[in-house]
Design a protein around this motif. Sequence first.
Motif, short mmCIF file in Angstrom:
data_model
loop_
_atom_site.label_atom_id
_atom_site.label_comp_id
_atom_site.label_asym_id
_atom_site.label_seq_id
_atom_site.Cartn_x
_atom_site.Cartn_y
_atom_site.Cartn_z
N ALA A 1 59.74 7.72 -21.76
CA ALA A 1 58.35 8.16 -21.60
C ALA A 1 58.01 9.23 -22.65
CB ALA A 1 58.12 8.71 -20.21
N THR B 1 63.28 17.90 -26.00
CA THR B 1 63.01 16.49 -26.25
C THR B 1 62.02 15.96 -25.22
OG1 THR B 1 64.04 14.33 -26.61
CG2 THR B 1 65.06 15.73 -24.94
N HIS B 2 61.95 14.65 -25.12
CA HIS B 2 61.02 13.97 -24.21
C HIS B 2 61.85 13.18 -23.21
CE1 HIS B 2 61.93 9.95 -25.70
NE2 HIS B 2 62.33 10.62 -26.76
N MET C 1 63.66 10.25 -21.49
CA MET C 1 64.04 8.91 -21.95
C MET C 1 63.12 7.90 -21.25
SD MET C 1 68.21 9.22 -21.95
CE MET C 1 68.58 7.69 -22.80
N ALA D 1 56.96 9.29 -25.63
CA ALA D 1 57.59 9.16 -26.94
C ALA D 1 56.82 9.98 -27.97
CB ALA D 1 57.60 7.70 -27.36
N PRO D 2 57.55 10.73 -28.79
CA PRO D 2 56.87 11.61 -29.74
C PRO D 2 56.36 10.90 -30.99
CG PRO D 2 59.23 11.96 -29.80
CD PRO D 2 58.99 10.97 -28.71
N GLY D 3 56.67 9.62 -31.18
CA GLY D 3 56.07 8.89 -32.30
C GLY D 3 57.06 8.46 -33.35
N HIS D 4 56.64 7.42 -34.09
CA HIS D 4 57.51 6.76 -35.06
C HIS D 4 58.09 7.75 -36.07
CE1 HIS D 4 59.07 3.25 -37.11
NE2 HIS D 4 58.56 3.67 -38.25
N GLY D 5 59.40 7.78 -36.16
CA GLY D 5 60.06 8.57 -37.19
C GLY D 5 60.22 10.05 -36.86
N SER D 6 59.63 10.49 -35.73
CA SER D 6 59.71 11.92 -35.39
C SER D 6 61.16 12.38 -35.22
CB SER D 6 58.92 12.21 -34.12
OG SER D 6 59.39 11.40 -33.05
N TRP D 7 62.03 11.41 -34.91
CA TRP D 7 63.43 11.75 -34.64
C TRP D 7 64.24 12.05 -35.90
CZ3 TRP D 7 61.02 7.09 -33.38
CH2 TRP D 7 61.26 6.01 -34.24
N SER D 8 63.60 11.90 -37.06
CA SER D 8 64.34 12.15 -38.30
C SER D 8 64.47 13.63 -38.64
CB SER D 8 63.65 11.45 -39.48
OG SER D 8 63.80 10.06 -39.35
N VAL D 9 63.67 14.44 -38.01
CA VAL D 9 63.69 15.88 -38.29
C VAL D 9 63.87 16.60 -36.94
CG1 VAL D 9 62.30 15.75 -40.38
CG2 VAL D 9 61.17 15.97 -38.15
N PRO D 10 64.27 17.88 -36.99
CA PRO D 10 64.39 18.61 -35.72
C PRO D 10 63.06 18.61 -34.97
CG PRO D 10 65.43 19.84 -37.49
CD PRO D 10 64.68 18.71 -38.14
N PRO D 11 63.12 18.71 -33.65
CA PRO D 11 61.86 18.71 -32.89
C PRO D 11 61.00 19.91 -33.28
CG PRO D 11 63.79 19.10 -31.46
CD PRO D 11 64.31 18.80 -32.81
#
Lengths: 655, 168
Positions: free
Chosen positions: B147, B142-143, B145, B149-159
Amino acid sequence: MSGDGGGEDLDEGEYDVVIVGGGIAGATVAKVLAAHGDRRILILEAGRATGMSADKYRSHVEAALASPTKAPNAAYAFNPNAPQADVLDIRQIEPPPQGDRPPSTEPDTSGYLVQTGPLPFQSDYTRALGGTTLHWLGTCLRMLPNDFKLHTLYGHGVDWPFGYETLRPYYERAETEIIGVAGSTDDQHYPGVNKRSYFGSYEYPMHSIPTSYLDSVLDRGLGGHRIKVGKHHYTVQMSNTPAGRNSTPRGDYQVMGAAGNPQQGQRCEGNTNCIPICPVQAKYSALKTLYELLLRHPGDQPPTPTRSSVKVISQAVATHVVLDEHGTVRGIRYTEYEDESTPTPATSHTARGRVYVLAGNAIHNATLLLASGAANSSGMVGRNLMDHPLILTWGLTAEPVYGFRGPLSTSGLEMFRDGKFRRDHCAFRIEIGNEGWNFSALAPTSTVNALVEAPTEPLFGRRLRQKIGEVLPRQFRLALEMEQVPQASNYVTIDGRYRDQLGVPRPVIRYDLPDYVRAGMSAAKEASDQMYALLGLHPLPRRPDLDEVPAADLFPYPYDYTTYNPTDSGYLTYGDEAFTFQGAGHVAGTHTMGSNPDTSVVNPDQRCWDHDNLYLVGCGNMPTVGTSNPTLTMTALAIMAAENIHTELERRSLR
Amino acid sequence: MATIPFTASSAVTEFAEMSETLTGFDVVELEGTGLVGPLYDELLSTIGSREAGKLLGASSRVHHEYARKDRDALDRAFREAILDDDRYGPVARNVVKMWYLGTWSQLPRAWRDAYGATSLDTDRVISATAYRESLVWIAGHTHPMGAKAPGHGSWSVPPLGVDRAVAP
């Protein structure tokens, strides 16, 4: 309208409206009033001005990242001239009797709040321009229709003086005009709620914040399953949580970027840091509303029929509501200080207006009224202090769920928010956390420390990296958030013995949780246990010989790791059960609204029963808090109050 | 920001080599954080040059003795000579935490009795940058907390890349 800015009304004072408190409630009142034009508005803020430009805001982000705890107030340093409650100050007040030691009878004064117990009040707030929206989570659930009739329907708490239908249009305005809420009415699944009458044809101004991968894994494991708690059955159903954070706009809605830096923060980027601070301001804070106000209605220019004048004075601590012999407010006395750290130099001033609004945190509205001997003919000022006491459960899943990503929460389980069970125990909602064990166990710091400092074969190097890659992505937590009911015996008061360095009385708090709430914790934990079992997570067998386990074997999975320790500050018991509760930061109820002047502080217009020109806004007005995070409801109420104030100002001008 | 290897002192090179073994991240990954030089400086000022020099010397001897290709043997020898050692172990664990968390932990009392303590030897976050670049987040897929940030909605799927994310 009050005419061209002259006229006899303004002789009453320099401002039309004096607002105490530069948080979301004060900013909302100012915005609604300013929009009518031709108003002179003053906002007094006890704390410092904060980052209303990109570089200044950034400095608060850096402060939070460099802080060891990253607690809710990490970005905003303690200011001894405008002290604030802090979760790091909380201690157990009355430890369970151990041996012959008697329970403590001295209040805990180690933090800013003077806590007399028996339980510690565990919520904090921020005293700085922007208020606690500087570190709120952003959850924007509306209350449920039955929440407004708690006493009539379930025999607990009180009823509101009006129902959901009355507040509904103001919810819509709060969601679109003030906060900017992302959500989808289709995704809201609330018990007993007919969506057509609850939302009408309304849709949120922005599309939902995407649900997390964790949410979808849990939904696959739990969705549609039946669980039984007590004698009641529930079907597990997940709802995407409406949130005050930016997403793709619907229609022509204009997304609000960062205050003073509109090109930043137009979408939530997934910094996973809503608390303590959203680094890009994709999450709403009152700074956005204040910035817009100061731009559109400059305080250094006289108002015009289409423009108001809004002035903000920070580092101005209101100390007294000045009353005349008729009970009319004649001014707000306040102390301006120069340096945060020292009480001198400081100067005393009085702000005068036609109408006054107290818009501080519920705790501070109450202490200011008590210090002024104002608004308290009912004796209810400071009473009915409420929060959403929550208990956490946490575990390691069989397959990775890849937490520590996305905003801190994107979904909740709402099926326990209403039902016949509310006769027996309080309602609750379950918030799914996207931040691993950060809230529950200060991960990842604690995880790394446990592996690196293990007494037996501590890990380093490749095996450490591999182990962390295995454990962190399996961490998740639920927060079971209780509806606390109003009780006169939970209160904030003042006591001349306890003052801050400016001499302002510190809040003295008496707090406990009744069996109705503890029974809710028990039911919620039962629900959590069943859901963990459905996910294949059973309680972790506790090993007495943990010191002898090689670090590589720590954190076995899948297991439910929930444990409550008698030394936890929020440790409490209910029958044979024990829980550790935490505060939610939802300070409410200290000057409740009602239709009876003997039992409430403000009337349904949110005007003090005792003072014609004094309005109170904020969560302190809420007669009950339901199970929704209160900021949205507070904002809706503040809009309503502001429209009432506008009507009152118009009436006074015509007179 | 310090850079290695060409202009760096041999001590910084030794620190990078030790860090590689302590963290499980190779020198190129560590270099990518920009923190090899700053964390070396931090170590030096926090425990003093004598202790830092002795630790790096002991670490170098292990690395010299074991060829890099036999990582398992190196790790075993390193654990014995460094991690299990009363003098080097507490500092080495702290170096792991500097890298993984961006924090320094106060050294144990017994260690301070034997080897002294500086004013910097306190529980602290080294800097916002050290936090932002800390390795626990990469190890945890992950990234940090707050800082990167991987971008909008990226958290909906596995990294991205988790299917091939294995330790080097």
